[in-house]
Scaffold this motif. Sequence first.
Motif, PDB file in Angstrom:
ATOM      1  N   GLY A  26       9.256  59.678  65.829  1.00 45.72           N
ATOM      2  CA  GLY A  26      10.672  59.911  65.572  1.00 45.72           C
ATOM      3  C   GLY A  26      11.066  59.803  64.108  1.00 45.72           C
ATOM      4  O   GLY A  26      11.861  60.605  63.610  1.00 45.72           O
ATOM      5  N   PHE A  27      10.504  58.831  63.417  1.00 44.25           N
ATOM      6  CA  PHE A  27      10.850  58.661  62.008  1.00 44.25           C
ATOM      7  C   PHE A  27      10.351  59.833  61.171  1.00 44.25           C
ATOM      8  O   PHE A  27      10.921  60.171  60.147  1.00 44.25           O
ATOM      9  N   LEU A  31      16.002  63.791  63.969  1.00 46.18           N
ATOM     10  CA  LEU A  31      16.819  64.238  65.090  1.00 46.18           C
ATOM     11  C   LEU A  31      16.472  65.664  65.507  1.00 46.18           C
ATOM     12  O   LEU A  31      16.383  65.970  66.696  1.00 46.18           O
ATOM     13  N   LEU A  32      16.269  66.553  64.544  1.00 47.72           N
ATOM     14  CA  LEU A  32      15.944  67.941  64.870  1.00 47.72           C
ATOM     15  C   LEU A  32      14.618  68.042  65.605  1.00 47.72           C
ATOM     16  O   LEU A  32      14.495  68.766  66.600  1.00 47.72           O
ATOM     17  N   ILE A  34      13.064  65.723  67.396  1.00 47.24           N
ATOM     18  CA  ILE A  34      13.169  65.146  68.745  1.00 47.24           C
ATOM     19  C   ILE A  34      13.894  66.112  69.669  1.00 47.24           C
ATOM     20  O   ILE A  34      13.493  66.319  70.819  1.00 47.24           O
ATOM     21  N   SER A  35      14.967  66.721  69.175  1.00 46.48           N
ATOM     22  CA  SER A  35      15.723  67.685  69.977  1.00 46.48           C
ATOM     23  C   SER A  35      14.849  68.858  70.385  1.00 46.48           C
ATOM     24  O   SER A  35      14.860  69.296  71.541  1.00 46.48           O
ATOM     25  N   LEU A  36      14.080  69.370  69.454  1.00 47.98           N
ATOM     26  CA  LEU A  36      13.169  70.473  69.750  1.00 47.98           C
ATOM     27  C   LEU A  36      12.098  70.054  70.758  1.00 47.98           C
ATOM     28  O   LEU A  36      11.716  70.848  71.624  1.00 47.98           O
ATOM     29  N   ALA A  37      11.635  68.823  70.642  1.00 49.65           N
ATOM     30  CA  ALA A  37      10.596  68.348  71.556  1.00 49.65           C
ATOM     31  C   ALA A  37      11.080  68.355  72.999  1.00 49.65           C
ATOM     32  O   ALA A  37      10.353  68.768  73.914  1.00 49.65           O
ATOM     33  N   SER A 172      24.272  65.162  71.047  1.00 44.91           N
ATOM     34  CA  SER A 172      24.536  63.869  71.687  1.00 44.91           C
ATOM     35  C   SER A 172      23.544  62.743  71.414  1.00 44.91           C
ATOM     36  O   SER A 172      23.789  61.614  71.847  1.00 44.91           O
ATOM     37  N   ILE A 173      22.471  62.990  70.694  1.00 48.67           N
ATOM     38  CA  ILE A 173      21.578  61.876  70.345  1.00 48.67           C
ATOM     39  C   ILE A 173      22.342  60.761  69.626  1.00 48.67           C
ATOM     40  O   ILE A 173      22.153  59.582  69.950  1.00 48.67           O
TER      41      ILE A 173
END
Length: 224
Positions: A26-27, A31-32, A34-37, A172-173
């Motif tokens: 994650g680091f 955010l992008l 993780i969202s794509l994952a 929404s993350i």
Amino acid sequence: MNKYAAELLGTFWLVMGGCGTAILSGFGVGLLGISLAFGLSVLTMAYAVGHVSGAHFNPAVTLGVWAAGRFPSRDVLPYMLAQVAGGLLAGGALYLIAAASSDFDLVGSGFAANGYGEHSPGDYPLLAALICEVLMTAMFLLIILGVTSGRAPTGFAPLAIGLALTLIHLISIPVTNTSVNPARSTAVAFYVGGWAIEQLWLFWLAPLLGAVLGAGCHRLIGRE
């Protein structure tokens, strides 16, 4: 049994892909990433096993498709149980992988669990979390029901659904770490325990309410 196995495997991959990215890298990806994952996890499994089970991978999706009159009542509970089982198996696998690192801190990391208040990434309170989860799930179901309609272009539903889930996570993350999926929430909360279990009720209630709302909207504007 094949359709239940497909739901179990699909939810397993969703949690491994989405939560696994958040927990393990994650680091690095942010955010992008993780969202794509999350979006890619659903997209790939929808193409892989969607022809077997319909590729729900989410109790809220199962409830919403049922509420829209496009899924038999007898399969609702078995699908949900298979999804939760797949999520828990993935959560356990992720725990074993993450715990192998000397830097791993289950409580401190949050283990990709969903939360509100002090456990929200952006310190959003309960009401904001509730509204966000209901609306995001409602829109997700509206998209799913629309792109899988008999009048929609064929072959593109998994792509649209995966991109929709990516967009939902981008929104929404910061609010709840994004649930819209009770099986995904249960998959990690079970291993975190404590506050994650105490707040888990919201991440069942809100997505299920949102799913019914989304199905109702589809019935109003997208009836086949």
